[in-house]
Design a protein around this motif. Structure first.
Motif, PDB file in Angstrom:
ATOM      1  N   GLY A  47      17.165  -0.065  -9.616  1.00  0.00           N
ATOM      2  CA  GLY A  47      15.950  -1.036  -9.103  1.00  0.00           C
ATOM      3  C   GLY A  47      14.647  -0.264  -8.482  1.00  0.00           C
ATOM      4  N   TYR A  48      15.105   0.523  -7.513  1.00  0.00           N
ATOM      5  CA  TYR A  48      14.060   1.456  -6.931  1.00  0.00           C
ATOM      6  C   TYR A  48      13.285   2.116  -7.895  1.00  0.00           C
ATOM      7  CZ  TYR A  48      12.396   5.800  -4.730  1.00  0.00           C
ATOM      8  OH  TYR A  48      11.689   6.755  -4.201  1.00  0.00           O
ATOM      9  N   ARG A  49      13.886   2.910  -8.645  1.00  0.00           N
ATOM     10  CA  ARG A  49      13.204   3.877  -9.830  1.00  0.00           C
ATOM     11  C   ARG A  49      12.244   2.885 -10.734  1.00  0.00           C
ATOM     12  NH1 ARG A  49      14.710   8.912  -9.847  1.00  0.00           N
ATOM     13  NH2 ARG A  49      16.539   9.918  -8.759  1.00  0.00           N
ATOM     14  N   THR A  50      12.942   1.656 -11.066  1.00  0.00           N
ATOM     15  CA  THR A  50      12.351   0.786 -11.908  1.00  0.00           C
ATOM     16  C   THR A  50      10.726   0.386 -11.306  1.00  0.00           C
ATOM     17  OG1 THR A  50      14.200   0.195 -13.040  1.00  0.00           O
ATOM     18  CG2 THR A  50      12.451  -1.170 -13.443  1.00  0.00           C
ATOM     19  N   LEU A  54       4.066   4.963 -10.339  1.00  0.00           N
ATOM     20  CA  LEU A  54       4.202   6.139  -9.169  1.00  0.00           C
ATOM     21  C   LEU A  54       5.542   6.855  -9.496  1.00  0.00           C
ATOM     22  CD1 LEU A  54       4.113   3.439  -6.140  1.00  0.00           C
ATOM     23  CD2 LEU A  54       2.204   5.182  -7.123  1.00  0.00           C
ATOM     24  N   PRO A  55       4.943   8.330  -9.265  1.00  0.00           N
ATOM     25  CA  PRO A  55       6.160   9.225  -9.251  1.00  0.00           C
ATOM     26  C   PRO A  55       7.507   9.345  -8.346  1.00  0.00           C
ATOM     27  CG  PRO A  55       4.136  10.314  -8.412  1.00  0.00           C
ATOM     28  CD  PRO A  55       3.849   8.902  -8.839  1.00  0.00           C
ATOM     29  N   VAL A  56       8.330   9.787  -8.694  1.00  0.00           N
ATOM     30  CA  VAL A  56       9.468   9.804  -7.476  1.00  0.00           C
ATOM     31  C   VAL A  56       9.738  11.074  -7.244  1.00  0.00           C
ATOM     32  CG1 VAL A  56      11.840   9.326  -7.014  1.00  0.00           C
ATOM     33  CG2 VAL A  56      10.503   7.584  -8.160  1.00  0.00           C
ATOM     34  N   GLY A  90       0.631  -1.438  -0.111  1.00  0.00           N
ATOM     35  CA  GLY A  90      -0.064  -0.103   0.045  1.00  0.00           C
ATOM     36  C   GLY A  90       0.988   1.380   0.072  1.00  0.00           C
ATOM     37  N   HIS A  91       2.185   1.320  -0.109  1.00  0.00           N
ATOM     38  CA  HIS A  91       2.809   2.317   0.022  1.00  0.00           C
ATOM     39  C   HIS A  91       3.139   3.097  -1.471  1.00  0.00           C
ATOM     40  CE1 HIS A  91       4.317   1.716   4.222  1.00  0.00           C
ATOM     41  NE2 HIS A  91       4.099   0.526   3.921  1.00  0.00           N
ATOM     42  N   ARG A  92       3.019   4.371  -1.442  1.00  0.00           N
ATOM     43  CA  ARG A  92       3.170   5.191  -2.696  1.00  0.00           C
ATOM     44  C   ARG A  92       4.183   6.062  -2.590  1.00  0.00           C
ATOM     45  NH1 ARG A  92       0.875   1.532  -3.719  1.00  0.00           N
ATOM     46  NH2 ARG A  92      -1.167   0.958  -4.418  1.00  0.00           N
TER      47      ARG A  92
END
Length: 346
Positions: free
Chosen positions: A212-215, A222-224, A190-192
């Protein structure tokens, strides 16, 4: 009155007895001592006994330098780590040592302290001492200084990070895939708004874990927010400041992905001080993580060391295969911290 321990009369620190000294004490020729030391025939039992008694009395140890020159092998390998104090490298070093011992070789290791100049100095010092092979966790990005050594016959395998600007065997963990899986795990709960705290951006593993995180975020649509990303030293104060910044402001993160074991340790301390729970997944397992309920992406450090050492000894045994890249899978271990749902207070 108690007797004082007697110091040996001939003790001279920094000097070692030679075969010539043994021969003089035993009253035999130098060749006779050589035969006894090397287990060669042609010495009577009585003479051998006198030589052995002289060896024991003098504390003589065979100097293998001449044998090394004859055989061209020292039966030793070098291991250059980032930091000998880092718990991650304990099982890796132990696995390398076990493989080396199985091959009758001695392991010599040292730490680069993540300094490219120190790495080069240490590697070349090991080469000057005629180690047969090297296992290197690189600190720098240019390893052309090793080309003459490799051409001269020093087998070399890199671990955890690839070599820079040369072709060489390398054994890695799947940093990209492991990080992607860890972040996807947080998203599935559930985390965004997920923060990423990693090591120095010049380090291969740090950039692969960030990728890996960004992918994973992109896969989920989801935007970063760049305020959620912090790369730098693993110094506790730097990490504490990064975590605190991510948890403040109008849109604080509800979960943190820690890029290595040292970051995870500091993150655990900071998150324990928060009034509302914050989910955490760390890359690398840490001591007591099972008792503390820390969800991690675990590497098999022992498998990294063992695989690298086995590849090194295959090279020393004559393998002429092209340099290979071996990538070992990581493993998600859910223990509770990564399964926390987003807090209503965030």
């Amino acid at each position: 009155m108690a007797e004082h321990a007697r110091r040996p009369e001939t003790t001279r620190y920094g000097t070692r007895p030679t075969m010539k000294d043994v021969a003089a004490r035993a009253g035999v020729g130098l060749k006779t001592v050589s035969r006894v030391v090397n287990g060669e025939p042609g010495v009577t039992p009585d003479t051998e006994r006198r030589v052995q008694e002289a060896i024991e009395a003098l504390g003589f140890r065979r100097n293998d330098s001449a044998r090394v020159l004859r055989k061209g092998r020292t039966a030793s390998i070098g291991l250059v780590l980032e930091d000998l104090a880092d718990p991650f490298y304990g099982p890796l070093s132990r696995a390398v040592e076990e493989v080396a011992r199985a091959h009758g070789a001695l392991l010599i290791n040292g730490s680069s302290a993540e300094d490219p100049d120190r790495e080069q100095e240490l590697v070349l010092a090991l080469c000057a001492r005629r180690v047969d092979g090297l296992i290197v966790i690189p600190a720098g990005h240019d390893h052309r200084y090793l080309e003459p050594e490799i051409k001269a016959g020093i087998a070399t395998v890199f671990v955890d990070r690839p070599a820079g600007r040369i072709d060489a065997d390398v054994v890695l963990s799947d940093s990209f895939g492991g990080s992607r899986e860890g972040v996807a795990h947080l998203i599935a709960h559930g985390h965004r708004r997920i923060g990423f705290i990693g090591d120095q951006p010049r380090i291969h593993t740090a950039t692969e874990r960030l990728r890996g995180y960004r992918t994973a975020m992109e896969d989920a649509g989801l935007p970063v927010d760049e305020r959620w990303v912090a790369l730098g030293s693993t110094d506790p104060e730097r990490v504490r400041a990064a975590v605190t910044a991510m948890l403040s402001g109008p849109d604080p993160v509800t979960a943190v992905f820690a890029g290595n074991n040292r970051v995870t340790v500091t993150a655990v301390r900071v998150l324990a001080e928060q009034p509302a729970p914050v989910a955490l997944v760390g890359f690398d397992d840490i001591e007591l993580a099972d008792l503390l309920g820390i969800t991690v992406i675990a590497q098999d450090a022992a498998a990294l060391g063992r695989t690298a050492a086995e590849r090194l000894f295959r090279r020393l045994d004559g393998s002429a295969d092209e340099p290979a890249r071996v990538e070992l899978r990581t493993r998600l271990i859910p223990r509770g911290s990564g399964e926390v749902a987003p807090s209503a207070d965030r």
